[in-house]
Scaffold this motif. Structure first.
Motif, PDB file in Angstrom:
ATOM      1  N   VAL A 215       1.906   8.075  -3.102  1.00  0.00           N
ATOM      2  CA  VAL A 215       2.054   6.624  -1.985  1.00  0.00           C
ATOM      3  C   VAL A 215       1.705   5.401  -3.040  1.00  0.00           C
ATOM      4  CG1 VAL A 215       0.911   5.744   0.039  1.00  0.00           C
ATOM      5  CG2 VAL A 215       1.108   8.090  -0.278  1.00  0.00           C
ATOM      6  N   GLY A 216       2.642   4.499  -2.702  1.00  0.00           N
ATOM      7  CA  GLY A 216       2.672   3.038  -3.229  1.00  0.00           C
ATOM      8  C   GLY A 216       2.316   3.210  -4.780  1.00  0.00           C
TER       9      GLY A 216
ATOM     10  N   ASP B 163       5.637   7.214   1.312  1.00  0.00           N
ATOM     11  CA  ASP B 163       6.386   6.026   1.361  1.00  0.00           C
ATOM     12  C   ASP B 163       7.501   6.295   2.171  1.00  0.00           C
ATOM     13  OD1 ASP B 163       4.307   4.604  -0.075  1.00  0.00           O
ATOM     14  OD2 ASP B 163       5.323   5.041  -2.023  1.00  0.00           O
TER      15      ASP B 163
ATOM     16  N   ASP C 227      -5.350   1.996   7.694  1.00  0.00           N
ATOM     17  CA  ASP C 227      -5.228   2.210   6.307  1.00  0.00           C
ATOM     18  C   ASP C 227      -4.739   3.549   5.983  1.00  0.00           C
ATOM     19  OD1 ASP C 227      -5.722  -0.587   6.081  1.00  0.00           O
ATOM     20  OD2 ASP C 227      -7.874  -0.159   5.675  1.00  0.00           O
TER      21      ASP C 227
ATOM     22  N   ALA D 170      -0.827   4.886   5.112  1.00  0.00           N
ATOM     23  CA  ALA D 170      -0.531   5.478   3.638  1.00  0.00           C
ATOM     24  C   ALA D 170       0.053   6.941   3.679  1.00  0.00           C
ATOM     25  CB  ALA D 170      -1.895   5.285   2.961  1.00  0.00           C
TER      26      ALA D 170
ATOM     27  N   PHE E 249      -8.485   5.269  -3.050  1.00  0.00           N
ATOM     28  CA  PHE E 249      -7.686   4.582  -2.236  1.00  0.00           C
ATOM     29  C   PHE E 249      -8.325   3.215  -2.047  1.00  0.00           C
ATOM     30  CE2 PHE E 249      -5.886   3.085   1.989  1.00  0.00           C
ATOM     31  CZ  PHE E 249      -4.672   2.954   1.504  1.00  0.00           C
TER      32      PHE E 249
END
Length: 380
Positions: free
Chosen positions: A87-88, A269, A142, A146, A104
């Motif tokens: 993720v990210g 994502d 959040d 995610a 995270f």
């Protein structure tokens, strides 16, 4: 008595074995060229890797009887499902646990600190009505955006607010460093694969298996009873319309060495089209292979020619399901079983338990001289 079972997956195999051991002649038909249904495994001829042909299946249960049953037919090796998620541009541990939270948010919290931290971010939604509300009340915005939002949109092809809250309730949230995806007492993999396990269940002198063979209920044949593990709507030739499913598409590729370092890598994502990549040699960690076989997995709406995986079970499907249930209950001599026959998402251990219970129910009705129900396990 003469019994017909349609489908040579776990439901059909277990019911067939139980009835065969009770002295009944069992014929099992399957339209595919192999037994095992979606649990089918086979050795890749080039790498030697045991491949889960229709996606990975990991056995986990707290049901002692089911565990005793499967270990009667196969040796199970210990296996823990440790899922990762990209993720990210970073890799995290799933399910969401203390390591995930600390990584995270860039913190080093203890369990009680993390619990309070997440509680502050969780939204006050006393009775969540959909997947998104459940997630916001569960972990806050959040972590939801995610790890859950994009993945869920890709997996189900719809806005998470259209999905029931119950889908998320199955997922754990841990305030320790335990990254074992499941929490059941027994977890493992059959050493020789699921197809070998099911082959041993079917290995009985009064069980006949016919592959590449479809069954048409309209021209059925003279059977004392039929157990149908195919799609519920398919039994009636979809005369009321098709129940909705999601299907999976697999892009198979190979590599040398260790491609991703784990069995399952999720991609949370939304702009990454696939939901995950599975590396199949990691599902057999007791083996060693130089080559590797991988599946890049995407989800899509199931069409008439696709393999149905996940029942959608939203409002429109449940209304149609109610009508098919009534039609099934008005059809004598057939019992609908398994995830397709009852239009439910079932783990393997539940599938086996329900198959054992279904076989026992049929034996009990024969002894009592009563009618066998269309469903031993109600779809709704």
């Amino acid at each position: 008595m003469s019994i017909l079972i349609v489908g040579a997956g776990l439901s059909g195999a277990v019911i067939g074995r139980e009835l065969a051991e009770a002295g009944h002649a069992v014929t099992i038909l399957d339209a595919r060229p192999h037994i095992g249904g979606n649990c089918h495994t086979e050795r890749d001829p080039d790498t030697g890797v045991m491949v889960h042909v229709y996606g990975p299946h990991i056995f986990h249960t707290d049901d002692q009887g089911v565990w005793d049953y499967v270990t009667r037919f196969a040796t199970f090796e210990p296996y823990k499902n440790r899922v990762k998620s990209t993720v990210g541009g970073q890799v995290y541990s799933l399910p969401v646990n203390l390591h995930t939270i600390n990584q995270f948010f860039g913190t080093a919290m203890r369990p009680d600190e993390a619990r309070a931290f997440i509680a502050e971010r969780a939204e006050d939604i006393p009775e969540p009505q959909n997947f998104e509300e459940q997630a916001l009340a569960f972990v806050g915005r959040d972590l939801y955006e995610a790890f859950f939002k994009g993945y869920t949109e890709k997996q189900w092809g719809c806005d998470p607010r259209e999905l029931p809250a119950s889908i998320l309730k199955r997922l754990p949230l841990r305030f320790n460093y335990d990254d074992n995806y499941f929490f059941h007492k027994y977890q493992g993999m059959p050493r020789d694969g699921y197809t070998a396990l099911i082959q041993r269940i079917l290995d009985h002198p009064v069980i006949t298996v016919q592959l590449n063979t479809t069954y048409d209920p309209a021209t059925g044949g003279d059977w004392d009873h039929v157990f149908w593990s195919g799609p519920l709507d398919g039994y009636f030739n979809y005369d009321l319309g098709r129940l909705g499913y999601r299907t999976l598409n697999f892009e198979r590729f190979t590599a040398q060495g260790d491609y991703q370092g784990c069995a399952v890598m999720n991609y949370g994502d939304r702009d990454v089209p696939h939901t995950r990549i599975t590396e199949h040699k990691h599902f057999s960690p007791w083996e060693e292979h130089e080559g590797s076989v991988l599946y890049r997995e995407t989800s899509a709406e199931a069409g008439p020619d696709d393999i149905p995986y996940y029942p959608i079970r939203l409002v429109a499907e449940k209304e149609l399901l109610t009508r098919y249930i009534a039609q099934a209950q008005a059809t004598p001599g057939v019992t609908f079983v398994g995830r397709l026959g009852t239009y439910r998402y079932l783990d393997m251990d539940v599938t086996i338990r329900e198959a054992l219970d279904t076989a026992q129910t049929w034996l009990d009705t024969q002894k009592a001289g009563t009618a066998m129900p269309a469903f031993v396990n109600a779809p709704l």
